[in-house]
Design an enzyme around this catalytic site. Structure first.
Site, short mmCIF file in Angstrom:
data_model
loop_
_atom_site.label_atom_id
_atom_site.label_comp_id
_atom_site.label_asym_id
_atom_site.label_seq_id
_atom_site.Cartn_x
_atom_site.Cartn_y
_atom_site.Cartn_z
CG LEU A 46 -1.97 -1.05 1.33
CD1 LEU A 46 -2.61 -1.06 2.72
CD2 LEU A 46 -3.04 -0.79 0.27
CG ASP A 47 -0.05 4.84 -2.18
OD1 ASP A 47 -0.49 5.37 -1.14
OD2 ASP A 47 -0.68 4.85 -3.25
CD GLU A 48 5.10 8.51 2.77
OE1 GLU A 48 5.51 9.10 3.79
OE2 GLU A 48 5.64 8.67 1.65
CE LYS A 49 0.72 12.02 -0.56
NZ LYS A 49 0.51 13.04 -1.56
CB SER A 50 -2.95 3.54 0.33
OG SER A 50 -3.11 4.19 -0.91
#
Length: 192
Positions: A46-50
């Site tokens: 999951l990316d940093e903002k997810s």
């Protein structure tokens, strides 16, 4: 014996355990949440903002199986605007996104607008609210996982993603976990 973990990855964390990169020294990592075994690996990212459901395992075969296109992943996306039925139909059929410098058509998937706001933990970083225009929540279930795919998909139909939460991997659900929770499970609990 392999070890398996279910975590609620918080917003602002990277889906890795540490980094030797000088640029990432001030970032937050999964290893800050729990003392995972040395050979642990995140299944997917999951990316940093997810945020949301992330599985951790010491078993490469389990990781390969979940990352294959045999296991569905469900996401709740808060999008900017009141998403239209037309946009939902386009998402369901597959949309063109950019991936590794090339155009890619996403596979057909299950998409629907949520009628109520999902009960999720409050995010650590404030999200703009409806005073700045309408928003809506959609459920998107995929069996593929290209880099930032859900964000690119909603953007391709004119509704940028404001918040993205993975709520399910196969039959494993986020349920009532709180941001940052880590649960160790046995192998037989992993029903995909």
């Amino acid at each position: 014996m392999h070890r398996h973990f279910i975590i609620y990855k918080p917003y602002g964390y990277l889906s890795q355990f540490y980094s030797n990169s000088k640029q990432q020294q001030k970032k937050r990592f999964l290893g800050d949440l729990y003392d995972f075994p040395e050979n642990a690996m995140a299944i997917g990212r999951l990316d940093e903002k997810s945020e949301g459901l992330l599985l951790i395992t010491t078993d490469g075969k389990t990781s390969d199986f979940v990352n294959s296109q045999k296991v569905n992943k469900e996401y709740y996306a808060l999008v900017d605007g009141d998403i239209s039925e037309e946009a939902i139909a386009k998402l369901q059929a597959g949309v063109e996104i950019g991936f590794e410098g090339k155009k890619y058509i996403t596979k057909p998937c299950k998409v629907f607008k949520l009628e109520t706001i999902p009960e999720l933990p409050e995010r650590s970083k404030k999200i703009r609210d409806d005073r700045h225009g309408p928003t809506s929540w959609v459920s998107i279930t995929l069996n593929e996982g290209k880099f930032r795919q859900v964000r690119k998909m909603t953007s391709a139909v004119g509704f940028s993603t404001l918040r993205l939460v993975r709520v399910r991997v196969g039959a494993i659900q986020l349920n009532s976990m709180n941001s940052g929770d880590v649960i160790e499970v046995n192998e037989f609990s992993l029903n995909f």
